[in-house]
Design an enzyme around this catalytic site. Structure first.
Site, mmCIF file in Angstrom:
data_model
loop_
_atom_site.group_PDB
_atom_site.id
_atom_site.type_symbol
_atom_site.label_atom_id
_atom_site.label_comp_id
_atom_site.label_asym_id
_atom_site.label_seq_id
_atom_site.Cartn_x
_atom_site.Cartn_y
_atom_site.Cartn_z
ATOM 1 C CG ASP A 84 -0.159 -0.046 2.547
ATOM 2 O OD1 ASP A 84 0.692 -0.944 2.690
ATOM 3 O OD2 ASP A 84 -0.391 0.820 3.416
ATOM 4 C CD GLU B 186 4.029 0.735 7.250
ATOM 5 O OE1 GLU B 186 4.594 0.899 8.346
ATOM 6 O OE2 GLU B 186 3.813 1.692 6.469
HETATM 7 ZN ZN LIG Z 1 6.471 2.048 4.561
#
Ligand SMILES: [Zn+2]
Length: 466
Positions: free
Chosen positions: A88, A151
């Site tokens: 992501d 994340e």
């Molecule tokens: Zn990162």
């Protein structure tokens, strides 16, 4: 001995091709587009599927878990070495000179959202693993290259992995900087509620700033009404001249719309950014607001402004090994109907607790009638520098980079390294390369990416053949 730099260079072309495919997917978490099948919106899952397809074609065993997290696996053994990366990316934000999702190489630098955080480094590490596999290196342990897709927000994917798969205790995450990060500060947010109410001669209709709690807000926009528009407009011109921000002021139907532009930065190094919200509040603080609007502006202007170390809250703190307590005010919103919401995000070393910090903040917020709630957080994390994993990774880094003075370090966290007892962060930002993660015009020099691939080759090789 293998020449790892040469080996990495031999992979450059196909690495850049696969990396480009992933960089072109705008894998930003999108809660508005969330479905049962795609809990984070479709794009993070699309990046995951694309990666797993590549890994499968490359001959790895692969698995996707609920479209949230997946892995590519190679080798056999009782022990598992886990490598934790993520697919992501942060929202692109404004201020880009190129299309953030159309990677371009200019002057040897690869520009794209995710070039540095974390698709570029993650894929360099994946290619290192793939190279060792393709060379027929005999692995004495299992290696799982695990990719998360959340994340930048809540680690939904990686948490799911740890719920349903055996938790690895040994590993590293190529999602930070070189050399090795063996300590990470704890992290938590205080969520502040400011009452509505707005009866001054000046009225704050709305104030909007910040995209994420872990990012210094680049832009802040306020809509106000006032009895003397002309005076405010000329004062704003002067304010812009005297401060390190840009901005504009426009007349609206019944008042003024004021925009301030500062500089975004990662929330774990808030002093490197220019917080547009606190500057805008500093400007507004000279006018006669009342009620919750006045509290909101006063709190931003007199406490949050230029205070990433909590000095104005009497809460500055430094630990000898883990460093300073830092604070980023990343989300700051107000409407006259609903009042204000502020997210203060903290990175704290061992030796101080979230409750102690909250108590200090409340001493300031109480008289302003602002209430404070503590969000979930993470404890500080520390791996002994004498641990074999730290030593092996440090050796790979110094051997290949030639940087003999490098020492393992502690950062504001939180990387995936903290998820494992013997987990650290390892690369891939080089010490002399500017950190553009989470910013406009994010880049990573191609040479750095190839060097990091060589470092990962030696590191993984040494870990699976020791
Ligand atoms: Zn990162």
């Amino acid at each position: 001995m293998t020449d790892w730099m040469k080996a990495a260079q031999s992979q450059e072309e196909s690495y850049l091709k696969d990396l480009t495919t992933l960089l072109e997917i705008p894998s930003v978490r999108d809660d508005q587009a969330a479905t049962d099948e795609y809990p984070l919106g479709p794009m993070p899952a699309k990046a995951l599927q694309e990666f797993l397809k590549m890994a499968k074609n490359d001959g790895f065993r692969t698995k996707s878990i609920d479209n949230l997290v997946g892995y590519a696996e190679w080798g056999e053994g009782d022990e598992t070495l886990a490598i934790l990366a993520h697919l992501d990316v942060m929202p692109a934000g404004k201020g880009w000179e190129t299309d953030p999702f159309k990677p371009v190489i200019k002057d040897g630098k690869l520009y794209a959202r995710g070039a540095s955080d974390d698709k570029g480094p993650g894929m360099a590490c994946y290619y290192a693993l793939k190279y060792l596999k393709d060379q027929g290196v005999k692995f004495n342990k299992k290696v799982r290259f695990i990719v998360g897709t959340d994340e930048e927000s809540n680690w939904t994917g990686m948490h799911r992995y740890f719920e349903v798969e055996p938790a690895p205790t040994l590993g590293f995450s190529p999602d930070a900087e070189f050399p090795v990060i063996n300590g990470e500060k704890g992290q938590f947010s205080l969520l502040l509620d400011v009452p509505a109410g707005n009866e001054g001669t000046a009225r704050l209709k709305s104030f909007k700033s910040g995209l994420r709690f872990n990012m210094v807000p680049r832009e802040a926009v306020a809509e106000i009404t006032t009895s003397d528009k002309e005076k405010v407009m000329s004062a704003f011109g002067q304010f812009i001249d005297e401060n390190p921000v840009t901005g504009q002021i426009e007349e609206t139907m019944d008042g003024l719309k004021i925009t301030v532009i500062g500089k975004a930065a990662h929330g774990m190094e808030p002093e490197k950014g220019i917080n547009a919200a606190t500057y805008l509040a500093l400007f507004l603080n000279q006018y006669d607001f009342a009620g919750g609007a006045a509290s909101f502006i006063k709190f931003l202007a007199e406490y949050l402004h230029l205070d990433t170390r909590m000095k104005k809250f009497n809460s500055a703190f430094t630990d000898n090994v883990m460093g300073e307590l830092t604070m980023n005010a990343g989300i700051l919103n107000f409407t006259e109907e609903n009042g204000g919401k502020i997210n203060m995000n903290f990175r704290y070393p061992k030796g101080i607790t979230p409750d102690e910090i909250q108590e200090k903040v409340e001493q300031v917020t109480k008289p302003l009638k602002i209430t404070v709630n503590q969000g979930e957080g993470q404890e500080p994390h520390y791996v002994d520098p004498k641990d074999q994993i730290v030593k092996t990774l440090m050796k790979a880094y110094t051997d290949i980079s030639g940087d003999q003075d490098a020492k393992p370090e502690v950062v504001g966290g939180g990387t995936y390294g903290r998820l494992m007892k013997r987990g650290v962060a390892f690369g891939a930002l080089m010490p002399n390369t500017p950190n553009t993660m989470h910013q406009a015009n994010e880049f990573q020099p191609v040479d750095d990416l190839i060097t990091s691939m060589a470092i990962y080759m030696q590191a993984i090789n040494d870990l699976v053949t020791d």
